[in-house]
Design a protein around this motif. Structure first.
Motif, mmCIF file in Angstrom:
data_model
loop_
_atom_site.group_PDB
_atom_site.id
_atom_site.type_symbol
_atom_site.label_atom_id
_atom_site.label_comp_id
_atom_site.label_asym_id
_atom_site.label_seq_id
_atom_site.Cartn_x
_atom_site.Cartn_y
_atom_site.Cartn_z
ATOM 1 N N ILE A 8 0.851 -1.185 0.000
ATOM 2 C CA ILE A 8 0.000 0.000 0.000
ATOM 3 C C ILE A 8 0.889 1.237 0.000
ATOM 4 C CG2 ILE A 8 -1.829 1.256 1.171
ATOM 5 C CD1 ILE A 8 -2.683 -1.354 2.463
ATOM 6 N N SER A 9 0.689 2.099 -0.973
ATOM 7 C CA SER A 9 1.510 3.300 -1.126
ATOM 8 C C SER A 9 0.606 4.514 -1.308
ATOM 9 C CB SER A 9 2.409 3.153 -2.356
ATOM 10 O OG SER A 9 1.632 3.257 -3.544
ATOM 11 N N PRO A 10 1.166 5.717 -1.272
ATOM 12 C CA PRO A 10 0.350 6.898 -1.564
ATOM 13 C C PRO A 10 -0.256 6.864 -2.964
ATOM 14 C CG PRO A 10 2.370 7.557 -0.464
ATOM 15 C CD PRO A 10 2.511 6.095 -0.772
ATOM 16 N N ASN A 29 5.195 2.889 5.985
ATOM 17 C CA ASN A 29 6.301 3.325 5.133
ATOM 18 C C ASN A 29 6.371 2.427 3.910
ATOM 19 O OD1 ASN A 29 8.043 3.734 8.150
ATOM 20 N ND2 ASN A 29 7.358 5.433 6.879
ATOM 21 N N TYR A 30 6.382 3.025 2.731
ATOM 22 C CA TYR A 30 6.452 2.272 1.478
ATOM 23 C C TYR A 30 7.797 2.546 0.823
ATOM 24 C CZ TYR A 30 5.197 0.532 -3.146
ATOM 25 O OH TYR A 30 5.166 -0.165 -4.326
ATOM 26 N N VAL A 31 8.544 1.488 0.503
ATOM 27 C CA VAL A 31 9.852 1.648 -0.131
ATOM 28 C C VAL A 31 9.666 2.260 -1.521
ATOM 29 C CG1 VAL A 31 11.906 0.467 -0.965
ATOM 30 C CG2 VAL A 31 10.802 -0.282 1.158
ATOM 31 N N SER A 32 10.393 3.349 -1.777
ATOM 32 C CA SER A 32 10.172 4.089 -3.009
ATOM 33 C C SER A 32 11.458 4.773 -3.455
ATOM 34 C CB SER A 32 9.078 5.140 -2.797
ATOM 35 O OG SER A 32 9.013 6.035 -3.886
ATOM 36 N N SER A 33 11.642 4.868 -4.765
ATOM 37 C CA SER A 33 12.781 5.605 -5.313
ATOM 38 C C SER A 33 12.443 7.077 -5.520
ATOM 39 C CB SER A 33 13.202 4.999 -6.652
ATOM 40 O OG SER A 33 12.114 5.065 -7.575
ATOM 41 N N ARG A 34 11.212 7.450 -5.193
ATOM 42 C CA ARG A 34 10.771 8.819 -5.444
ATOM 43 C C ARG A 34 11.257 9.781 -4.362
ATOM 44 N NH1 ARG A 34 5.914 9.098 -8.681
ATOM 45 N NH2 ARG A 34 5.172 10.808 -7.376
ATOM 46 N N ARG A 35 11.669 9.238 -3.200
ATOM 47 C CA ARG A 35 12.084 10.096 -2.100
ATOM 48 C C ARG A 35 13.568 9.868 -1.805
ATOM 49 N NH1 ARG A 35 8.333 12.212 1.338
ATOM 50 N NH2 ARG A 35 9.801 12.026 3.054
ATOM 51 N N PRO A 36 14.291 10.913 -1.411
ATOM 52 C CA PRO A 36 15.706 10.736 -1.066
ATOM 53 C C PRO A 36 15.918 9.715 0.038
ATOM 54 C CG PRO A 36 15.163 13.071 -1.267
ATOM 55 C CD PRO A 36 13.874 12.324 -1.347
ATOM 56 N N GLN A 37 14.983 9.651 1.004
ATOM 57 C CA GLN A 37 15.108 8.680 2.088
ATOM 58 C C GLN A 37 14.787 7.266 1.631
ATOM 59 O OE1 GLN A 37 13.146 11.367 2.026
ATOM 60 N NE2 GLN A 37 13.054 12.419 3.987
ATOM 61 N N GLY A 38 14.256 7.131 0.406
ATOM 62 C CA GLY A 38 13.914 5.822 -0.107
ATOM 63 C C GLY A 38 12.569 5.316 0.351
ATOM 64 N N LYS A 39 11.765 6.181 0.989
ATOM 65 C CA LYS A 39 10.465 5.740 1.498
ATOM 66 C C LYS A 39 9.412 6.816 1.255
ATOM 67 C CE LYS A 39 12.087 2.771 5.278
ATOM 68 N NZ LYS A 39 12.078 2.559 6.756
ATOM 69 N N GLU A 40 8.188 6.358 1.050
ATOM 70 C CA GLU A 40 7.025 7.225 1.088
ATOM 71 C C GLU A 40 6.147 6.749 2.241
ATOM 72 O OE1 GLU A 40 6.092 8.752 -3.338
ATOM 73 O OE2 GLU A 40 5.716 6.630 -3.001
ATOM 74 N N SER A 41 5.376 7.644 2.804
ATOM 75 C CA SER A 41 4.633 7.296 4.011
ATOM 76 C C SER A 41 3.168 7.660 3.898
ATOM 77 C CB SER A 41 5.225 8.005 5.228
ATOM 78 O OG SER A 41 6.570 7.664 5.403
#
Length: 564
Positions: free
Chosen positions: A71-73, A470-482
């Motif tokens: 589940i992601s944004p 927290n969703y693992v993502s390449s879209r954020r510098p931290q590597g996560k979207e929440s």
């Protein structure tokens, strides 16, 4: 912790009059439990277990936060209802669901336990003890499960152990010492072979405590009293013998650091609630977070922080403590968070109790006043305002806390004296009446600064707790979207982008959400569950309609995918 006068108080009853749909209650062992976990090791590693939700907030940290790859944004708006379970007993539902081995366990406000198939919502068994109410009010915040046994505390001061597979009663005994001043609302917590349970003695003239019990027998192993006796450190903060009815109830949850065997617990308000003249002093250890070393045979205090010395408005820290590692001044620190009914959100140094930040999250007014004896004055929030018992959640990706809170004001008055009568409220004044609008907030607070990132204002009180994904993502510098979920008094269950506060998804459950959400996985899908029902003490004139109690399970409807 102050509650409504809607409670019916009974003072002359049989202590052991219990009935169960599973088996008649007694104080003797009736059966042996089925074998099965969770084990001691499972609890310590609960944060890594995506399939289950075996502690009230997921793990011992008290933080409802999970790592997620489904589940992601971008796809949360595709979540659908998987099933609903209509809770038979009407009333408010404040319980956190426990999920283990394909079963969900939830309680009603009157201590009924329901075991539900996690995939289908089918009822497998129910336990209906019908405890006789001696004092207090009917509320239950959930069960514990350990080694194939379900544990539940009850409003008559009993604790019961049930076979997790069948609901059959194993033992049932009175574990509270004085049921005329004390009762259970807290959700039990298993820890290293013991069951930890707090006593709700507030507002009825008792003394709060946290105790450990033998899960096989229900025998008390140790106990820590929240009010110091004469000669103990802190006893000089009470005048005369006022400590004997001092309060400091243990209402809701706790957090534990297994690495150091440190238990963090928040205590309730002093009593009589509104008349401070009979208990001059700071009234330790009320309205405090306390860190206890529980590695030995008896707990030892490591530190305490009192949020409101000599409280006369029932503004105790109702929110369960949360342990987390956050970033402050560019450095990572071990921190502990708390929220109180005065409308404050606190972040403390978890190692010594020093204040890192204090952020007001509700409207505050005239907080230095005392309830007026023989008259009335105004102060905000009211006794059911501020940060309540479902609390907040921390997101490591954003270094932010997400906090629901309530803004409402009260009209306060005090009496000249306070008389203790067993089984009755011990207040020293009248319950404050509601004044003005009753609204709520959902806030994102930067842990580094204590300043708001964003806020949402609601036309009704907000007390639904928070759940961070927290969703693992390449879209954020931290590597996560929440994502962050929370429930509202009007029945809506919402999901927000944790970074921006944008509303991404919502569902109307049809009844007030005053319970915290939980999550688990099954068949490769992520489920989120939340209970709703009567608004209980949060009922306000602005709330017009609330449906019957229901447990709603939502499920992701998309396949696992790489972040876009």
């Amino acid at each position: 912790m102050l509650r409504s006068l809607q409670t019916t108080l009974l003072t002359s009853v049989a202590f052991f009059a219990l009935a169960s749909s599973a088996v008649a209650a007694s104080d003797t062992t009736q059966s042996q439990p089925a074998q099965g976990g969770p084990s001691v090791e499972a609890f310590v590693n609960a944060a890594k277990d995506t399939a289950n939700w075996i502690l009230p907030a997921g793990d011992y940290s008290g933080n409802r936060q999970v790592a997620e790859n489904e589940i992601s944004p971008q796809n949360v708006d595709q979540m659908k209802v998987a099933w609903t379970f209509k809770i038979p007993e009407k009333g408010p539902i404040e319980a956190s669901p426990i999920v283990w081995d394909g079963m969900i366990y939830i309680t009603s406000s009157k201590d009924d336990v329901y075991a539900i198939d996690a995939k289908t919502g089918e009822l497998k068994w129910q336990y209906n003890p019908k405890p006789v109410q001696l004092t207090g009010f009917p509320r239950n915040r959930g069960i514990a499960i350990y080694d194939g046994v379900v544990f539940v505390g009850m409003l008559d001061g009993h604790m019961a152990a049930l076979d997790a597979k069948t609901g059959k009663e194993i033992w049932n005994k009175q574990t509270i010492k004085d049921p005329k001043t004390s009762f259970y609302t807290m959700q039990p917590v298993p820890y290293k072979g013991k069951i930890l349970m707090g006593v709700s003695d507030g507002d009825w003239g008792g003394i709060g405590n946290i105790a450990a019990f033998d899960p096989k027998t229900g025998d008390r192993v140790w106990e820590w009293d929240a009010i110091p006796k004469p000669g103990e450190p802190g006893s000089d903060t009470w005048t005369g013998d006022s400590w004997k009815r001092g309060g400091a109830a243990i209402w809701s949850g706790l957090a534990i650091d297994p690495g150091t065997d440190t238990l963090y617990v928040s205590t309730g308000n002093p009593q009589p609630d509104f008349l401070g003249t009979v208990r001059e002093g700071k009234n330790l250890y009320t309205d405090s977070m306390v860190a206890l070393d529980i590695s030995g045979p008896k707990p030892k205090m490591k530190w305490y922080h009192q949020f409101i010395p000599h409280d006369t408005h029932d503004w105790d820290p109702a929110m369960p403590p949360v342990l987390f590692t956050g970033t402050v001044d560019g450095k990572q620190m071990k921190l502990a968070a708390a929220g109180d009914k005065a409308g404050n959100f606190w972040i403390l140094n978890a190692e010594n109790g020093d204040v890192i930040s204090n952020t007001p999250v509700s409207f505050q007014f005239n907080q230095d006043s005392q309830p007026k004896i023989g008259g009335a004055n105004y102060a905000c929030p009211n006794t059911n305002g501020g940060v309540e018992y479902n609390g907040a959640a921390y997101d490591p990706a954003t270094n932010a806390f997400y906090v629901p809170s309530i803004s409402q004001c009260g009209k306060w008055s005090g009496n000249k004296t306070a008389e203790f009568v067993a089984g009755q409220f011990y207040l020293g004044g009248a319950f404050p009446g509601l004044v003005g609008p009753n609204t709520g907030w959902f806030s994102s607070i930067d842990v580094a600064t204590g300043i708001f990132n964003w806020r949402h204002h609601f036309d009704l009180p907000a007390n639904g707790g928070a759940l961070v994904m927290n969703y693992v993502s390449s879209r954020r510098p931290q590597g996560k979207e929440s994502l962050v979920f929370t429930g509202l008094l009007d029945g809506h269950f919402n999901a927000y982008d944790a970074s921006t506060g944008k509303l991404l998804w919502q569902h109307d459950t049809g009844a007030s959400i005053i319970a915290p959400p939980a999550t688990f996985t099954a068949n490769g899908q992520r489920y989120v569950v939340v209970a709703s029902g009567d608004p209980g003490f949060l009922k306000v004139p602005e709330l017009k309609v609330s449906g019957p109690p229901v447990l709603t399970a939502f499920v992701s409807t998309t396949e696992k995918h790489a972040a876009q």
